[in-house]
Every structure is written in C-alpha cells, then in structure tokens.
Scaffold this active site. Sequence first.
Site, PDB file in Angstrom:
ATOM      1  N   ILE A  16       0.813  -1.226   0.000  1.00  0.00           N
ATOM      2  CA  ILE A  16       0.000   0.000   0.000  1.00  0.00           C
ATOM      3  C   ILE A  16       0.844   1.272   0.000  1.00  0.00           C
ATOM      4  O   ILE A  16       0.337   2.360  -0.174  1.00  0.00           O
ATOM      5  CB  ILE A  16      -1.007   0.035   1.177  1.00  0.00           C
ATOM      6  CG1 ILE A  16      -0.313  -0.302   2.497  1.00  0.00           C
ATOM      7  CG2 ILE A  16      -2.172  -0.889   0.921  1.00  0.00           C
ATOM      8  CD1 ILE A  16      -1.250  -0.206   3.704  1.00  0.00           C
ATOM      9  N   GLY A  17       2.133   1.127   0.173  1.00  0.00           N
ATOM     10  CA  GLY A  17       2.969   2.321   0.127  1.00  0.00           C
ATOM     11  C   GLY A  17       4.439   1.977   0.208  1.00  0.00           C
ATOM     12  O   GLY A  17       4.811   0.855   0.554  1.00  0.00           O
ATOM     13  N   GLY A  19       8.245   3.772   1.502  1.00  0.00           N
ATOM     14  CA  GLY A  19       9.021   4.870   2.063  1.00  0.00           C
ATOM     15  C   GLY A  19      10.443   4.759   1.550  1.00  0.00           C
ATOM     16  O   GLY A  19      10.736   3.902   0.714  1.00  0.00           O
ATOM     17  N   THR A  20      11.326   5.637   2.047  1.00  0.00           N
ATOM     18  CA  THR A  20      12.706   5.627   1.567  1.00  0.00           C
ATOM     19  C   THR A  20      13.378   4.272   1.839  1.00  0.00           C
ATOM     20  O   THR A  20      14.047   3.729   0.967  1.00  0.00           O
ATOM     21  CB  THR A  20      13.507   6.763   2.255  1.00  0.00           C
ATOM     22  OG1 THR A  20      12.674   7.923   2.284  1.00  0.00           O
ATOM     23  CG2 THR A  20      14.774   7.090   1.519  1.00  0.00           C
ATOM     24  N   TYR A  21      13.201   3.765   3.055  1.00  0.00           N
ATOM     25  CA  TYR A  21      13.851   2.488   3.394  1.00  0.00           C
ATOM     26  C   TYR A  21      12.830   1.421   3.774  1.00  0.00           C
ATOM     27  O   TYR A  21      13.147   0.478   4.491  1.00  0.00           O
ATOM     28  CB  TYR A  21      14.834   2.679   4.561  1.00  0.00           C
ATOM     29  CG  TYR A  21      15.768   3.845   4.355  1.00  0.00           C
ATOM     30  CD1 TYR A  21      16.600   3.896   3.245  1.00  0.00           C
ATOM     31  CD2 TYR A  21      15.801   4.900   5.259  1.00  0.00           C
ATOM     32  CE1 TYR A  21      17.439   4.969   3.041  1.00  0.00           C
ATOM     33  CE2 TYR A  21      16.644   5.983   5.058  1.00  0.00           C
ATOM     34  CZ  TYR A  21      17.457   6.014   3.945  1.00  0.00           C
ATOM     35  OH  TYR A  21      18.276   7.085   3.746  1.00  0.00           O
ATOM     36  N   SER A  22      11.620   1.581   3.331  1.00  0.00           N
ATOM     37  CA  SER A  22      10.585   0.646   3.784  1.00  0.00           C
ATOM     38  C   SER A  22       9.531   0.400   2.723  1.00  0.00           C
ATOM     39  O   SER A  22       9.405   1.158   1.754  1.00  0.00           O
ATOM     40  CB  SER A  22       9.899   1.217   5.026  1.00  0.00           C
ATOM     41  OG  SER A  22       9.312   2.455   4.690  1.00  0.00           O
ATOM     42  N   LYS A  23       8.804  -0.668   2.953  1.00  0.00           N
ATOM     43  CA  LYS A  23       7.659  -0.995   2.123  1.00  0.00           C
ATOM     44  C   LYS A  23       6.510  -1.211   3.107  1.00  0.00           C
ATOM     45  O   LYS A  23       6.744  -1.776   4.188  1.00  0.00           O
ATOM     46  CB  LYS A  23       7.969  -2.281   1.370  1.00  0.00           C
ATOM     47  CG  LYS A  23       7.105  -2.501   0.163  1.00  0.00           C
ATOM     48  CD  LYS A  23       7.637  -3.649  -0.669  1.00  0.00           C
ATOM     49  CE  LYS A  23       8.212  -3.148  -1.988  1.00  0.00           C
ATOM     50  NZ  LYS A  23       8.659  -4.189  -2.868  1.00  0.00           N
ATOM     51  N   LYS A  39       4.807  -2.385   8.152  1.00  0.00           N
ATOM     52  CA  LYS A  39       5.933  -1.662   7.540  1.00  0.00           C
ATOM     53  C   LYS A  39       7.149  -2.575   7.617  1.00  0.00           C
ATOM     54  O   LYS A  39       7.521  -3.039   8.699  1.00  0.00           O
ATOM     55  CB  LYS A  39       6.159  -0.362   8.309  1.00  0.00           C
ATOM     56  CG  LYS A  39       7.296   0.504   7.827  1.00  0.00           C
ATOM     57  CD  LYS A  39       7.144   1.892   8.440  1.00  0.00           C
ATOM     58  CE  LYS A  39       8.365   2.753   8.313  1.00  0.00           C
ATOM     59  NZ  LYS A  39       8.125   4.130   8.757  1.00  0.00           N
ATOM     60  N   ASP A 134       8.673  15.541  11.740  1.00  0.00           N
ATOM     61  CA  ASP A 134       8.405  15.345  10.305  1.00  0.00           C
ATOM     62  C   ASP A 134       6.907  15.482  10.041  1.00  0.00           C
ATOM     63  O   ASP A 134       6.323  14.672   9.318  1.00  0.00           O
ATOM     64  CB  ASP A 134       8.925  13.978   9.849  1.00  0.00           C
ATOM     65  CG  ASP A 134       8.960  13.837   8.320  1.00  0.00           C
ATOM     66  OD1 ASP A 134       8.861  14.867   7.622  1.00  0.00           O
ATOM     67  OD2 ASP A 134       9.068  12.694   7.837  1.00  0.00           O
TER      68      ASP A 134
HETATM   69  N1  ATP Z   1      -0.674   2.459   9.029  1.00  0.00           N
HETATM   70  C1  ATP Z   1      -0.820   2.716   7.729  1.00  0.00           C
HETATM   71  N2  ATP Z   1      -2.003   2.543   7.128  1.00  0.00           N
HETATM   72  C2  ATP Z   1      -2.141   2.808   5.801  1.00  0.00           C
HETATM   73  N3  ATP Z   1      -1.151   3.243   5.002  1.00  0.00           N
HETATM   74  C3  ATP Z   1       0.059   3.429   5.544  1.00  0.00           C
HETATM   75  C4  ATP Z   1       0.291   3.181   6.928  1.00  0.00           C
HETATM   76  N4  ATP Z   1       1.595   3.473   7.196  1.00  0.00           N
HETATM   77  C5  ATP Z   1       2.127   3.882   6.041  1.00  0.00           C
HETATM   78  N5  ATP Z   1       1.222   3.855   5.040  1.00  0.00           N
HETATM   79  C6  ATP Z   1       1.445   4.217   3.628  1.00  0.00           C
HETATM   80  O1  ATP Z   1       2.722   3.773   3.251  1.00  0.00           O
HETATM   81  C7  ATP Z   1       3.523   4.839   2.752  1.00  0.00           C
HETATM   82  C8  ATP Z   1       4.958   4.630   3.219  1.00  0.00           C
HETATM   83  O2  ATP Z   1       5.027   4.871   4.591  1.00  0.00           O
HETATM   84  P1  ATP Z   1       6.387   5.043   5.392  1.00  0.00           P
HETATM   85  O3  ATP Z   1       6.057   5.509   6.770  1.00  0.00           O
HETATM   86  O4  ATP Z   1       7.177   3.801   5.286  1.00  0.00           O
HETATM   87  O5  ATP Z   1       7.241   6.056   4.582  1.00  0.00           O
HETATM   88  P2  ATP Z   1       7.031   7.572   4.123  1.00  0.00           P
HETATM   89  O6  ATP Z   1       6.723   8.399   5.297  1.00  0.00           O
HETATM   90  O7  ATP Z   1       6.070   7.694   3.008  1.00  0.00           O
HETATM   91  O8  ATP Z   1       8.420   7.886   3.513  1.00  0.00           O
HETATM   92  P3  ATP Z   1       9.809   8.158   4.199  1.00  0.00           P
HETATM   93  O9  ATP Z   1      10.317   6.841   4.664  1.00  0.00           O
HETATM   94  O10 ATP Z   1      10.589   8.695   3.076  1.00  0.00           O
HETATM   95  O11 ATP Z   1       9.574   9.149   5.306  1.00  0.00           O
HETATM   96  C9  ATP Z   1       2.877   6.094   3.300  1.00  0.00           C
HETATM   97  O12 ATP Z   1       3.028   7.156   2.407  1.00  0.00           O
HETATM   98  C10 ATP Z   1       1.413   5.720   3.456  1.00  0.00           C
HETATM   99  O13 ATP Z   1       0.719   6.022   2.269  1.00  0.00           O
END
Ligand code: ATP
Length: 267
Positions: A16-17, A19-23, A39, A134
């Site tokens: 569903i998303g 991040g820089t170091y995560s899925k 995550k 952040d």
């Molecule tokens: N609990 C959750 N429920 C639904 N979607 C989520 C949840 N947590 C994260 N996401 C989705 O996953 C994406 C990635 O989240 P994550 O916190 O790993 O990184 P980010 O904040 O987008 O990026 P970065 O790591 O660069 O700060 C988010 O943009 C969000 O859309």
Amino acid sequence: MEEFLLASGYQLGKTIGEGTYSKVKEAFSHKHQKKVAIKIIDKSASPEEFIQKFLPRELQIIERLDHKNIIHVYEVLESADGKIYLVMELAEDGDIFDYVTHQGPLPEHRARTLFRQLVEAIQYCHGCGVAHRDLKCENALLQGRTVKLTDFSFAKQLPVGGRELSRTFCGSVAYAAPEVLQGVPHDSRKGDIWSLGVILYVLLCAQLPFDDTNIPQMLCQQQKGVSLPGHLGVSDCQDLLKRLLEPDMVLRPSVERLSRHPWLARP
Ligand SMILES: Nc1ncnc2c1ncn2[C@@H]1O[C@H](COP(=O)(O)OP(=O)(O)OP(=O)(O)O)[C@@H](O)[C@H]1O
C-alpha cells in the site's frame, strides 16, 4: 518473509505504500481478527545511520505511544534474515494531502475538524516528551473522519526537565521552520508547531504557503511572513495562522497555548 509472517499470525496482502527504506503492506491479523498495515524495513538495504540512530529511536518511541489520533503499533518483529516488521493499525482512507488534492481548499469547519485532531496528537506527544520532527500532510492518515498521525522515523525523545537544543535538519523542506532550515540550535517542539501551521495553511488553501524550490528565497519569504489567504478575511483563523507561522521561535506558541486558541474551540 511470507512464511515468517504467517507463523507470527499475519497473512500478507497487497503493497500500500513505499518509504525511503521501507515498504508498507496490508495484512490480515488472525490474532486481532482484522486488517493491519505492516511496515517492512530491510536492515541490509538501509544506510548505517538509519539503522544505528533513527530506527532504534523510532522503535523505542512508537511502542510507548497510545493515543486515538496516532497510528497504534501492535508489535515489532524481527526475522533471522534482518528484516524488521512494524505491525500497525491500518488507515484505509489515504492521507490528508490526497484528501485536499481531491477536495480543494476546505471550508473552515472541515479544516478545523481535521486540524484539531492533529493538535491533540501533538499535545499528547509533547506531553510525553516526544517531538515528531516530520509533520506534513502525507504523515496524517485518515480512517474515516479520524486523523491518525504516523511516521515517527525522525521523532526524538527530549531530555526530562532539561532544555533540548537540536541542530539537526529533519523532515521536509516545505514544512520546515526557519531555525530548522538554518541549522541554528532550536527546540524541536517549536519546529513541530511551525509544521502544524504549514499543514493548516494547506488545508485551507490547497497549496503550500512558501515556495520550497529555492531555500534562500524561502527563508526570505518566511521572515517576511506568510501572505494570508484573502478568502479568510480578518478572522481568528488568520490570527492562528500568523501565530503558528511566526518566524521567531521564541514568540511561537507551545502546543498548550495553541490548543487554547479560540478558532479551535469553535464548534
Ligand atoms: N498504518 C498505515 N495505514 C495505511 N497506510 C500506511 C500506513 N503506514 C504507512 N502507510 C502508507 O505507506 C507509505 C509509506 O510509509 P512510510 O512511513 O514507510 O514512509 P514515508 O513516510 O512515506 O516515507 P519516508 O520513509 O521517506 O519518510 C505512506 O506514504 C502511506 O501512504
């Protein structure tokens, strides 16, 4: 990965998303009998500073937080192959950035309903001695009409009783306070307050208050003060925006003072 999670009671679903170091993936939790978000952080694919400094801080902080407007973390798992799994509450309705992109500028009462929940989340964090560092629309997720703050990867536990003075630049340029951009020693809680001001502006105007493509120019704009949205007229909403986007961090209110602002008390 799938077997490890299955053995821990989670049936993995779609991504569903990222991040820089995560899925982030959806999963069904047999234990909770509902969908959750997981995550996944691969330690071997992430830089040393993130693994040694930011990740341990994030894990330590999120496990202690418990508030209706903060994504709840059920558990943190680590597999033998160096992957970390943060099992969290799932927010199925996107984030407030997407919400505003679709809806356009929100009428004041709708902006207030969302913003008040973020203020409550930050009041709780600062009360626990945690600065988020952040805050941005993308980190405010939605579960129906409930706002759920997430992403504590830059969060910091502040020293009890003592004054915290950070120099670190964290977060997104567009939401960063002048003192954070300039790297002058600052209280991270005041940086959170500025970011809340940027979020409120975005909710009301569906655009950022400062152009973040040129940082020296952005610093000048921040010092001159935000050009307040004309459609709000002279109101307590304008007053609140001005106080939050106050370039002098000493004059900027604490979250306690912010929570008592008359605009937030309106029905
Ligand atoms: N609990 C959750 N429920 C639904 N979607 C989520 C949840 N947590 C994260 N996401 C989705 O996953 C994406 C990635 O989240 P994550 O916190 O790993 O990184 P980010 O904040 O987008 O990026 P970065 O790591 O660069 O700060 C988010 O943009 C969000 O859309």
